[in-house]
Design an enzyme around this catalytic site. Structure first.
Site, PDB file in Angstrom:
ATOM      1  N   CYS A   1      -4.365  12.541  12.887  1.00 36.39           N
ATOM      2  CA  CYS A   1      -5.011  11.241  12.688  1.00 36.39           C
ATOM      3  C   CYS A   1      -5.150  10.627  14.073  1.00 36.39           C
ATOM      4  CB  CYS A   1      -4.201  10.374  11.734  1.00 36.39           C
ATOM      5  SG  CYS A   1      -2.749   9.744  12.497  1.00 36.39           S
TER       6      CYS A   1
ATOM      7  N   ARG B   1      -8.456  -0.066   4.661  1.00 44.33           N
ATOM      8  CA  ARG B   1      -7.537   0.894   4.028  1.00 44.33           C
ATOM      9  C   ARG B   1      -6.256   0.197   3.597  1.00 44.33           C
ATOM     10  NH1 ARG B   1      -6.650   6.490   7.086  1.00 44.33           N
ATOM     11  NH2 ARG B   1      -5.272   6.584   5.285  1.00 44.33           N
TER      12      ARG B   1
ATOM     13  N   ASP C   1       4.708   0.754  12.040  1.00 41.49           N
ATOM     14  CA  ASP C   1       3.452   0.187  11.533  1.00 41.49           C
ATOM     15  C   ASP C   1       3.243  -1.254  11.973  1.00 41.49           C
ATOM     16  OD1 ASP C   1       3.609   1.867   8.299  1.00 41.49           O
ATOM     17  OD2 ASP C   1       3.114   2.561  10.313  1.00 41.49           O
TER      18      ASP C   1
ATOM     19  N   ARG D   1       0.178  15.016  12.638  1.00 39.05           N
ATOM     20  CA  ARG D   1       1.047  14.530  11.559  1.00 39.05           C
ATOM     21  C   ARG D   1       1.530  15.761  10.773  1.00 39.05           C
ATOM     22  NH1 ARG D   1      -0.723   9.221  10.081  1.00 39.05           N
ATOM     23  NH2 ARG D   1       1.038   9.059   8.663  1.00 39.05           N
TER      24      ARG D   1
ATOM     25  N   LYS E   1       0.850  -1.199   0.000  1.00 41.93           N
ATOM     26  CA  LYS E   1       0.000   0.000   0.000  1.00 41.93           C
ATOM     27  C   LYS E   1       0.883   1.246   0.000  1.00 41.93           C
ATOM     28  CE  LYS E   1      -1.597   1.665   4.053  1.00 41.93           C
ATOM     29  NZ  LYS E   1      -1.302   3.081   4.341  1.00 41.93           N
ATOM     30  N   ASN E   2       1.856   1.304   0.905  1.00 43.15           N
ATOM     31  CA  ASN E   2       2.625   2.538   1.065  1.00 43.15           C
ATOM     32  C   ASN E   2       3.567   2.813  -0.102  1.00 43.15           C
ATOM     33  OD1 ASN E   2       1.218   2.984   3.356  1.00 43.15           O
ATOM     34  ND2 ASN E   2       2.861   2.378   4.758  1.00 43.15           N
TER      35      ASN E   2
HETATM   36  C1  EPZ Z   1       4.568   6.975   6.277  1.00 39.46           C
HETATM   37  O1  EPZ Z   1       3.825   8.055   6.798  1.00 39.46           O
HETATM   38  C2  EPZ Z   1       3.607   5.800   6.212  1.00 39.46           C
HETATM   39  N1  EPZ Z   1       2.483   6.129   5.338  1.00 39.46           N
HETATM   40  C3  EPZ Z   1       3.086   5.478   7.614  1.00 39.46           C
HETATM   41  O2  EPZ Z   1       2.289   4.296   7.508  1.00 39.46           O
HETATM   42  C4  EPZ Z   1       4.273   5.173   8.513  1.00 39.46           C
HETATM   43  O3  EPZ Z   1       3.799   4.973   9.834  1.00 39.46           O
HETATM   44  C5  EPZ Z   1       5.257   6.357   8.490  1.00 39.46           C
HETATM   45  O4  EPZ Z   1       5.662   6.635   7.142  1.00 39.46           O
HETATM   46  C6  EPZ Z   1       6.509   6.072   9.301  1.00 39.46           C
HETATM   47  O5  EPZ Z   1       7.150   4.951   8.801  1.00 39.46           O
HETATM   48  C7  EPZ Z   1       2.664   6.018   4.007  1.00 39.46           C
HETATM   49  O6  EPZ Z   1       3.721   5.637   3.540  1.00 39.46           O
HETATM   50  C8  EPZ Z   1       1.487   6.370   3.153  1.00 39.46           C
HETATM   51  P1  EPZ Z   1       6.857  10.213   8.172  1.00 39.46           P
HETATM   52  P2  EPZ Z   1       4.471   9.549   6.771  1.00 39.46           P
HETATM   53  O7  EPZ Z   1       6.829  11.491   7.417  1.00 39.46           O
HETATM   54  O8  EPZ Z   1       5.239   9.751   5.543  1.00 39.46           O
HETATM   55  C9  EPZ Z   1       7.319  13.449  11.574  1.00 39.46           C
HETATM   56  C10 EPZ Z   1       0.387   2.953   7.767  1.00 39.46           C
HETATM   57  O9  EPZ Z   1      -0.036   2.435   8.802  1.00 39.46           O
HETATM   58  N2  EPZ Z   1       7.176  14.445  10.500  1.00 39.46           N
HETATM   59  O10 EPZ Z   1       7.935   9.229   7.887  1.00 39.46           O
HETATM   60  O11 EPZ Z   1       3.387  10.499   7.090  1.00 39.46           O
HETATM   61  C11 EPZ Z   1       6.058  12.637  11.821  1.00 39.46           C
HETATM   62  O12 EPZ Z   1       5.179  13.308  12.701  1.00 39.46           O
HETATM   63  C12 EPZ Z   1       0.875   4.384   7.796  1.00 39.46           C
HETATM   64  O13 EPZ Z   1       0.526   2.354   6.664  1.00 39.46           O
HETATM   65  C13 EPZ Z   1       7.378  15.782  10.793  1.00 39.46           C
HETATM   66  O14 EPZ Z   1       7.649  16.145  11.934  1.00 39.46           O
HETATM   67  O15 EPZ Z   1       5.465   9.486   8.023  1.00 39.46           O
HETATM   68  C14 EPZ Z   1       6.621  11.365  12.428  1.00 39.46           C
HETATM   69  O16 EPZ Z   1       6.872  11.575  13.808  1.00 39.46           O
HETATM   70  C15 EPZ Z   1       0.581   5.076   9.110  1.00 39.46           C
HETATM   71  N3  EPZ Z   1       7.269  16.715   9.797  1.00 39.46           N
HETATM   72  C16 EPZ Z   1       7.967  11.194  11.713  1.00 39.46           C
HETATM   73  O17 EPZ Z   1       8.279  12.475  11.155  1.00 39.46           O
HETATM   74  C17 EPZ Z   1       6.957  16.352   8.501  1.00 39.46           C
HETATM   75  O18 EPZ Z   1       6.892  17.243   7.625  1.00 39.46           O
HETATM   76  C18 EPZ Z   1       7.935  10.189  10.583  1.00 39.46           C
HETATM   77  O19 EPZ Z   1       6.845  10.544   9.750  1.00 39.46           O
HETATM   78  C19 EPZ Z   1       6.756  14.981   8.221  1.00 39.46           C
HETATM   79  C20 EPZ Z   1       6.880  14.054   9.228  1.00 39.46           C
END
Ligand code: EPZ
Length: 420
Positions: free
Chosen positions: A116, A396, A304, A121, A22-23
């Site tokens: 969420c 999802r 995840d 996020r 999915k991701n």
């Molecule tokens: C991706 O989300 C995945 N989603 C998430 O999977 C997964 O949990 C996450 O990466 C971490 O591995 C998809 O790929 C569609 P991040 P993403 O940006 O990109 C912080 C699932 O269950 N951050 O790597 O949104 C954030 O708050 C989903 O399949 C900032 O601070 O995650 C987090 O603490 C849920 N500023 C950390 O970075 C930003 O601009 C990692 O988030 C962006 C992120």
């Protein structure tokens, strides 16, 4: 609304094939905005998030069609540069259209994603990165407005490892004028899958798979056919389910290199795991040993999979700890497990699991995608019947899960209900 009705106590045995990721797919889909034409992405899972993203691309003018796990696109006629709140509120990955729209068309209007179920996020890294590439970003009434004559190459360091921000920057920098150097980039397989697709489209990217990505922008890219990678989180979920039911499964179409950390922990707690090519066999007899995990960016233990792992630790005779350093409040599933008889205490960003309690079936409620997976796993081993409500969360990210678990021996049915 649908719920799952699960009768616990059945071992999982047999063969299961892992779906496409999915991701990874959510990272590949926005790439079709970078070059007009027709694309096919093979091994595309049939999931709610894929439909949501397809509808978003459709509202931008991309024709999308999903048939038998083949996703067809025609991005010849883009008609809009907007990602409205109605799509973004359902799925934050909608923000992935920001980079390609600005790179190709010079503008984008994207709804700010909300939070969420497991906390805020933020998207600050996405916006800071786009500004570094020369986009003018303003925020107005919950929308991101981005404009650029033409993006230019730049150096950008991600303050923290971010999958989504790395995806957006890869998409944008591919068509920027000049070279970009992205440091502290995410190295998740989903990011690597996108980088590989972009190179097939004509992008020039060095350092793929590492935290330092060098992208030499090109003037144009071309459409391609691509094959999606297997879903490492779905794979981990099936392995943990088999371990919890003391079963024996053979999992095919998986990339074992994408879940080495999870496999190592499963072996540590007593599972027998054999890896051959794209197949993983797992067998488990008896309860797992207690164990501690701390989530981290790839190749660390994936956030995840922490909810599913905590469910496994409920069966261990002893105390275990699950610490999430990525999403420090991602424990919405814990109160529901406690209703099944689990003895868990949350201290800061750690779930302390006092394992060994018998789990009783009852009615529980999903709060997010991976939380619902955790509840289903617990229901597979609970005494009696469990109703898991709001499985739209699960839909999802897991394709036909009830059918595939039934095929392995679980007693699980999807029931339509007014209850929610
Ligand atoms: C991706 O989300 C995945 N989603 C998430 O999977 C997964 O949990 C996450 O990466 C971490 O591995 C998809 O790929 C569609 P991040 P993403 O940006 O990109 C912080 C699932 O269950 N951050 O790597 O949104 C954030 O708050 C989903 O399949 C900032 O601070 O995650 C987090 O603490 C849920 N500023 C950390 O970075 C930003 O601009 C990692 O988030 C962006 C992120």
């Amino acid at each position: 609304m649908d719920k799952f009705v699960i009768e616990g106590g059945h071992r999982l045995t047999g063969k299961v094939s892992v779906s496409g990721s999915k991701n990874a797919l959510l990272a590949l889909m926005p790439a079709v905005l970078l070059a007009p034409g027709t694309y096919t992405i093979h091994n595309s899972p049939n999931l709610r998030d894929v439909w949501t993203f397809s509808r978003l691309l459709g509202s931008i003018g991309v024709h999308c069609e999903l048939n038998n796990n083949e996703l067809f696109f025609d991005s010849s006629n883009i008609t809009s540069y907007e990602a409205p709140y109605e799509h973004v509120k359902k799925m934050r990955a909608s923000i992935y259209v920001l980079g390609p729209l600005v790179a190709r068309y010079g503008k984008a209007k994207i709804s700010l994603p909300g939070g969420c179920a497991f906390g805020p996020r933020p998207v600050d890294l996405h916006l800071k990165g786009m500004e570094k590439l020369g986009a003018k970003i303003t925020l107005d009434a919950g929308y991101i407005n981005a404009e650029a004559e033409r993006l230019h190459g730049a150096k950008f360091n991600f303050d923290i490892s971010s999958v989504g921000a790395t995806v957006n920057m890869l998409l944008a920098a591919s068509l920027a004028k000049g070279t970009s150097l992205l440091t502290n980039s995410a190295t998740e397989p989903e990011v690597t899958a996108l980088a590989r697709m972009l190179v097939k489209m004509g992008a020039k990217i060095d350092g793929i798979g590492t935290t330092t990505l060098e992208i030499e922008g090109v003037d144009e890219l071309h459409p391609v056919d691509e094959t999606n990678i297997p879903d490492r989180i779905e794979a981990a979920t099936f392995l943990i389910a088999a371990a919890m039911t003391q079963g024996k499964i053979t999992m095919t179409n998986v990339n074992p290199y994408h879940l080495t950390n999870v496999v190592a922990k499963l072996e540590e707690v007593g599972c027998t795991v054999d890896v051959t090519g794209e197949t993983i066999e797992l067998e488990m007899s008896g309860p797992p040993s207690p164990s501690h995990i701390t989530t981290a960016p790839y190749p660390g233990f994936p956030t995840d999979t922490q909810a599913q792992w905590t469910a496994l630790m409920l069966l261990a005779n002893g105390t275990s700890r699950t610490t999430d350093t990525i999403y420090t409040t991602r424990f919405g599933y814990v109160p529901e497990l406690q209703r099944m008889g689990a003895n868990i205490e949350i201290v800061d960003n750690t779930a302390i699991v006092y394992g060994g309690n018998k789990l009783q079936g009852t009615t529980v409620m999903s709060s997010d995608l991976r939380a619902s997976a955790s509840l289903i796993l617990a229901a597979l081993v609970a005494e009696g019947k469990t109703d898991v409500l709001r499985v739209y969360h699960l839909d999802r990210g897991y394709e036909r899960l009830e059918h595939r678990l039934s095929a392995l021996g679980a007693n699980i049915k999807r029931v339509h209900t007014e209850e929610y």
